[in-house]
Each structure stands twice: as C-alpha cells, then as structure tokens.
Design a protein around this motif. Sequence first.
Motif, PDB file in Angstrom:
ATOM      1  N   ARG A   1      -4.078  18.393  34.545  1.00 26.60           N
ATOM      2  CA  ARG A   1      -3.188  18.798  33.456  1.00 26.60           C
ATOM      3  C   ARG A   1      -4.484  19.743  32.703  1.00 26.60           C
ATOM      4  NH1 ARG A   1       0.479  15.155  33.429  1.00 26.60           N
ATOM      5  NH2 ARG A   1      -0.278  12.884  34.259  1.00 26.60           N
ATOM      6  N   PRO A   2      -4.179  21.032  32.825  1.00 28.84           N
ATOM      7  CA  PRO A   2      -5.193  22.035  32.370  1.00 28.84           C
ATOM      8  C   PRO A   2      -5.101  21.881  30.976  1.00 28.84           C
ATOM      9  CG  PRO A   2      -3.380  23.090  33.878  1.00 28.84           C
ATOM     10  CD  PRO A   2      -2.989  21.483  33.997  1.00 28.84           C
TER      11      PRO A   2
ATOM     12  N   LEU B   1     -13.799  24.858  34.560  1.00 29.11           N
ATOM     13  CA  LEU B   1     -12.612  25.920  34.529  1.00 29.11           C
ATOM     14  C   LEU B   1     -11.557  25.377  35.583  1.00 29.11           C
ATOM     15  CD1 LEU B   1     -12.722  28.337  32.984  1.00 29.11           C
ATOM     16  CD2 LEU B   1     -13.152  29.682  34.569  1.00 29.11           C
ATOM     17  N   LEU B   2     -11.860  24.793  36.844  1.00 23.59           N
ATOM     18  CA  LEU B   2     -11.096  24.489  37.867  1.00 23.59           C
ATOM     19  C   LEU B   2     -11.305  23.256  38.405  1.00 23.59           C
ATOM     20  CD1 LEU B   2     -11.289  28.255  39.371  1.00 23.59           C
ATOM     21  CD2 LEU B   2      -9.490  27.485  37.978  1.00 23.59           C
TER      22      LEU B   2
ATOM     23  N   TYR C   1      -9.414  33.796  39.574  1.00 25.44           N
ATOM     24  CA  TYR C   1      -8.418  32.697  39.850  1.00 25.44           C
ATOM     25  C   TYR C   1      -7.010  33.063  39.081  1.00 25.44           C
ATOM     26  CZ  TYR C   1      -5.701  28.223  39.305  1.00 25.44           C
ATOM     27  OH  TYR C   1      -4.876  27.452  39.574  1.00 25.44           O
ATOM     28  N   PHE C   2      -6.944  33.746  38.282  1.00 21.24           N
ATOM     29  CA  PHE C   2      -5.657  34.121  37.512  1.00 21.24           C
ATOM     30  C   PHE C   2      -4.839  34.833  38.553  1.00 21.24           C
ATOM     31  CE2 PHE C   2      -3.611  37.684  35.507  1.00 21.24           C
ATOM     32  CZ  PHE C   2      -2.687  37.277  34.667  1.00 21.24           C
TER      33      PHE C   2
ATOM     34  N   GLN D   1      -9.361  22.441  41.852  1.00 21.28           N
ATOM     35  CA  GLN D   1      -9.748  23.134  43.060  1.00 21.28           C
ATOM     36  C   GLN D   1     -11.716  22.883  43.246  1.00 21.28           C
ATOM     37  OE1 GLN D   1      -8.325  24.109  40.157  1.00 21.28           O
ATOM     38  NE2 GLN D   1      -6.767  25.225  40.630  1.00 21.28           N
ATOM     39  N   MET D   2     -12.301  22.422  42.490  1.00 15.62           N
ATOM     40  CA  MET D   2     -13.504  22.047  42.905  1.00 15.62           C
ATOM     41  C   MET D   2     -13.486  20.836  43.560  1.00 15.62           C
ATOM     42  SD  MET D   2     -16.649  23.087  42.363  1.00 15.62           S
ATOM     43  CE  MET D   2     -17.383  22.552  43.867  1.00 15.62           C
ATOM     44  N   GLN D   3     -12.677  19.654  43.462  1.00 19.11           N
ATOM     45  CA  GLN D   3     -12.504  18.576  44.344  1.00 19.11           C
ATOM     46  C   GLN D   3     -12.073  18.906  45.564  1.00 19.11           C
ATOM     47  OE1 GLN D   3      -9.293  16.122  42.501  1.00 19.11           O
ATOM     48  NE2 GLN D   3     -10.721  15.214  41.454  1.00 19.11           N
TER      49      GLN D   3
END
Length: 828
Positions: free
Chosen positions: A221-222, A392-393, A302-303, A396-398
């Motif tokens: 959930r960003p 930030l992400l 990333y964008f 994605q880090m996981q």
Amino acid sequence: MTNEVDSALDGTGAPTPAPRKNDPETLARQIVEKLTYSVGKTPAEARRYDWLEATTLVIRDRIIDQWMESSQRAKTSGEKRVCYLSMEFLIGRLLRDAINNLNLTEPIREALSRYGVDLDLVELLEPDAALGNGGLGRLAACFMESMASTDIPGFGYGIRYVHGFFRQEIADGAQVELPETWLAHGNPWEFERRELAYEIGFGGKVTTIQEPGRPARQVWRPAERVLAVAYDTPIVGWRGRRVNTLRLWSAQPLDPILLDAFNSGDHIGALVESNKAEAITRILYPADSHQAGQELRLRQEYFFSSASLQDIIRRHLHANENLSNLADKFSIQLNDTHPAVSVAELMRLLIDVHGHEWAEAWEITRNTFSYTNHTLLPEALEHWPIHLFERLLPRQMQIIYAINAGVIREAAQEKGFDDSKIAAISLIDEGNGRRVRMGQLAFVGSHAVNGVSALHTELMKETVFHHLHLLYPDRIENKTNGVTPRRWLMQANPGLTDLVTDAIGPAFLDDIEKIADLDPLADDAAFRERFAAVKRRNKEQLANLIGERMATQVDPGAIFDIQVKRIHEYKRQFLNIIEAIALYDQIRSHPERDWTPRVKIFAGKAAPSYAQAKQIIHLANDVARTINSDPAVRDLLKVVFIPNYNVSLAEIIMPAADLSEQISTAGLEASGTGNMKFAMNGALTIGTLDGANVEMLEHVGEDNIFIFGLTAEEVAQRRREAHSGRSIIAELPLLREALDAISSGVFSPEDPARYHDLVSNLYNNDWWMTCADFQAYWDTQRRLDALWQDQDEWQAKAVHNTARMGWFSSDRSIREYARDIWKAGPDA
Ligand code: 73E
C-alpha cells in the motif's frame, strides 16, 4: 490504468487511407493549406518558423498513415515485439530524418522554393530533443531508427523530460549551464495519450494477507501515488518501411481536480502535491560518469520502469489469456542499469497483481529481460543505499532479497562458491553501508547480458562481472555498437552521399555494407580529388560556423583535427591540449620548419558537478585565446572550443573532420560511437586500442588508422605498480615545458594558479596515463603532419575509411540483437 480505451494508433483497426501523392505540386498545396488552417497565416505573412510548422504537419500526416499500418501489423500478426527501456533518447531534430526516410527531400525542397523558402534554413529552426547525456542516449536513438529500418516491431520507452540536457555557454572561458527548453513552442511530433495512464506508487507499507485455504500474499500500500501519462512520437524507418513508437512518460498528479476540492482553501498545499508529482519528469540528470545518488533519480528510474511494464502487460493481455507466454511475445532490453529495478517490478506485478507463483514468475522475468552494460567505471556503477530503497520501494526490496537468496543458494550448492565469491555476486554490497547493486540485479534478472564492443565485453568478464560470469558462463555476449547511416552519412553529408551514389550506384543506400564497392576507387586519382572536394566544402561550412559563432577565422586548408564528446579525464581532452601547447612551443621556437597547418577543434559538455572536467574546458578556452592571438604562429595552429555541443552541431562537425581524436585511456571507453561517425565520413582516426577502435582497426586496416599508446592490459599493470608522471615528465622536455607553461599561468595570467591542481595530479599520480602516453601521441601526430603533405596518400586512406566502415551501422547491431538475444524480427 485509469481508462481502458485503446487509441487508433495502438492498432485498433483505423482504415488505411489511399497512398498520398508526393509531387511538389501536391506538397506545396498541402503546406499552404496547413499554413492557412493550422498555423493561421497566409504565405505572404508567414515567417520561417510558420513554414517549419506547416511543413512538419504535412510530413506528419504521411507518417501517421504508415504508423497506423505498422501498429496494426505488429498487433494482429502476433509477432514478437521488442521494448527498449532507456532513461535517455538523444534524438536531435526529427524533420530532416523523417523527410529523408520518406524519400521526400527533393519534392519538399521544390515545393517550398515555390514560395521562396529554403528547406535547409527552415530545418534549422527545429529545436533538438536533447533527452540524453551523450553516447548512451544517442545509441538508443540510433537503435530506434534502425529497428524501424530493419522492420522490427520496436517500442522505445523512456521519460519525457521537460528540460533536456542543459545548454552550455562559455563565459570568460568557463562553462555556464543554462536550462534547456525544447518544449517552449510545443512539439508537433508528440501525441499525448491521456487515456494511457498508469498509477505509480512510492513508499508506504507491505502487509501480509493470509486468507483461509490460500497461500499468504503480500500487499503493497504505497503512501504516495502519481500518474504516468504517455506521449508518443513516431519513428520512421528508411523508405518509410515501418513506423515504430517512442513512448515517453510524463508524471502528473493523480487527480488535480479532486486534489483541489480536497484541499479547498489550501491552494498552496494542493500545488505542493502536484509540483512534487511533476518534479519526477522535470529534468534530465546531467552526469554520465558519476552515479546521481539522489532520491529523485531513483524515483525517475522506478517511475518509467513501472509505467512501461504496466503498459507492456496491458498490451500482452489484449491478445493473450495470461502472462505465462510473455517472453514469447515481448523482449525487454534494459539500456544500462537505469531501468534495472524493472526486474523486481515485473516480479511484483506477476506475483502480487497477476497471481503467478515465484518460480514461474522468475522464469518469465529472466526470459523476457536482457541487459546492456555501457561502462566499467566504478564511479558510474549504480548502487542504492538499502534504507532509501526500502523506504521508497518496500515490496521491491523484499523481492530483491528473495532473488538474492535464490542466486546465492545456486552459487553455493551448484558451484561451491566460498564466502568471498558469494560476497562478489551478491545483489547487496555489505561493505559500503549496505547497498543494492543494480548491475548484479540486471545481470541475474536477464537471460542475456551484453557489452558494447569486443574489448569491453572481455573486460566485463574479467572485472565487474567476473564472478557472475563464472556462475553463468553463457550469459555474457558482445554486441558492438553502431550508428545509423541515414542520419550520420546521408543527412549529415549529402555531398558525400551524392558522390558515392554517382560512383557505385544507389544500392548502398539500402544496404550500407555495399559501400565497400567504393574501396578500389581509393586508387583513382580523379575520384580522390572529388572526394577531397566534398570534404573541403564541408570544412568551409564548419569554418563559416566558427567564424559566425566565435569570431575566429580558421583556414579550411589546414588539418581539421577534432575531438568532440563529453569532457572527462578518461577521454583525455587534456592530453590533446597539452599536445597543442607543445606544438605551439615548437612552432615558436622553430619558425623556419615546414609545419603542417592545423586547427584543433574541441566541443563537449562537462557534468556541472565535475570540477576537473570544467577545468579542462576552461584550459581549452584559455589556450585558444593565447594561441589564436599570437601572430608568431600565423595560420599554422588554431585552437577552437565550440560551445553547446549537441546532435545538430555534430551533424555539421562529423563531415568536416580530417582527423578524429579517439584517445581515451585504454580499457575505459566502453565503445565510443563518435569514432564511427567520423570514420564513415572519411576522417582518419588517431586513437588508442580502446572500445570499438579495436574493431575499427580490424575493418579499416592498420595502414588507415593511427593507433598509439598503452594497451588496456598495460594500463592495468601500471596502475598496480602505483605509476606516477614525475619521472616521465623529467625525461620529456616537450611535456615538461608545456606543463610548466600551464602551471606558471602563461594561459591564465589573470589567475596564474588556476591550473595548479590539474598539473600536480600528473606529477603525483597520472591516473589516466596522460604522461605515460604523451610521447607516443606526439610522435603519431607528427607522422600525421607528414602524411598531410602527401595529399594523395591521405585522401586514399580517407576513402578506405568511408568504404570499410559499413559494418558499424546500427542496422548490423540491431540485426545481431534480434538474432541472438530477442529472437525477433523478419529473420526470427
Ligand atoms: O563508451 C560509451 C559508449 O559508446 C559509454 O561511455 C557510454 O555509452 C556509449 C554507448 O554504448 C556510456 N554512457 C553512460 N555509461 N556509458 C552513462 C552513465 C550514466 C548516465 C548516463 C550515461
């Protein structure tokens, strides 16, 4: 995706119109129609800029016809599509490219001349699209053109920067950076696709959802979301064969109107949100040799990665039931590590959004991606602090941790890697305050990894990717760069193109390697004379530009010795300047000798934060001022620094060179592409055994290229021995006197200590082997001086260069990528 509407240009079956008439009469009528109804001017009122707009619109209509046809074909045929993900596309001007590729140059010229308008002058008003730093971005632009020309269904994906690469001015000899505003007058080539917009998230949290009877899921959930809106530009291939799409993303606030309502009363607050969103695509980072470590850069990466992947997935699901066969239908090329986060993002989309299992998602991901490495410079390799990445992400880090665990398991179990080897391949650099290594991520997430010249590819295997290469020995391959002959020969050098056509017929226009038929004409004195006359006219054109822009008169009869590229210590503009100073000194000391007249021309931009590079620019300008105003050297030596190097300036410079300077410290220039543009246009190369120079030597032959200096291996050896310049300087009076002149303020009397650091670095360290290579460079330059006196010999070598450079076409590069990596295109 906010709205599932597909545009006609995305291939939903617009009718194919009847072919248009292309005679001057019809074109003239259509241009005047556009002038009247789109620009709102009569021919009598119209200024040159209005003619540009009207002409562009007429050409654009023709492109759109083809564009619809190509998009339709790509979609309905089910053929594999290639997506080129690049943070940069250095396209330059598009009008001449489009007119030439549609074969309309003469009829358009004729149509405009009926109104007393000169096409060449009109074209000059188009702003350069400078959405790139240098070679990497220009390569992406050449590849787009070559994909269209070789009939490959290619899509470019990148960022629509509001401000491209900065404009450079020189004030009192120093670089000044000014904002670039290519969109100030609108951009007739782009089509905004409001309906094609994707949400991009940042920050927030990941929660584990455990539903009864189902495996646990991760939900991200960003905390922030912005919208990526597509802008499409058509890229026309040679003879209009295929028109591909360059899709650039622009960041916009999710819903500005809602935001306004929500913030009713708080207009400033609402604006802050929208500014924050728009900031993502506002500016291109102007450094190509140092990692831009700022958070905004990671947001940009990333964008555009996420937007592009969401778009590719939407396209795929349009024609396929699910994503299992994604890799059969799409190939995604990562242009350097700037889009490497795509590896984690595609995994997230496959697993979290589309419900695939990890193992299958990993298989799809690896089969879909391939990665091109462009640099081995340690300071340019991207790695992001874990804390920033995680904030930030987080999802994605996981995923990166999980990918890493899998790779490490494989290395330990199957290859028996020990701890130090595991540390070398790990996606996490534990030594540097913990960072994510983007090169490692791109490597393990791709089925193919390539370097951009034979030497560079070998060095990749030995250095940065040594251990990953041991783990996956079949993954690294070479794809030597190329440049498009349409822009860099046909459009930039119409005089040479006409001459070659006259001599060997037009077949080389469609297959540039046929230009080899020119080779025997090197022995034909009459042909050499015509070849030299074309060069002379191109030099006169450049001399005029230098006269107008810089009020310096240069003699087109002198050797035009040119080094144009980004300013960097490893590219060694400094070596070239020192040689100019030594030559100046010699001419003054021995005025009686038979000196060969030379004009040393420099151009290029320094990254705004790169102090040494800015010093080199300052020195070039200081040296130019001193030498050009010294009557003792008369016309024997001139030094010129042309400000604001860009694609359009390169198109004038490349055809006007006699001598091309490709003198990087061996092992450091991955390929170079300017080297190819110069040689195609008949310049001789003075260069080191670096990058693609090595292959140019093989193609043009050792008699036709001037190689000097240490090899990559010797450079590495000297660096291990803690080499310094001191003893070399002591032994070489020419070098010593030149350095003394610089450090004592001969060129900077107003600030004698200005270059103290620059010179003391050579004494104490000489990291870039400037001193080590000086004597060999000097000797080779003097051989070239002697050769110039024998014009028959020089021109014969020049002809051989043009004749033997066909292989360095980006069509050849693209065919190799298509055959070996993408398995796409007409021959797949
Ligand atoms: O040797 C060139 C090469 O010809 C290389 O330095 C350049 O890429 C060209 C095309 O392959 C390059 N640019 C970058 N890295 N290598 C770069 C790095 C960070 C930002 C922007 C560009």
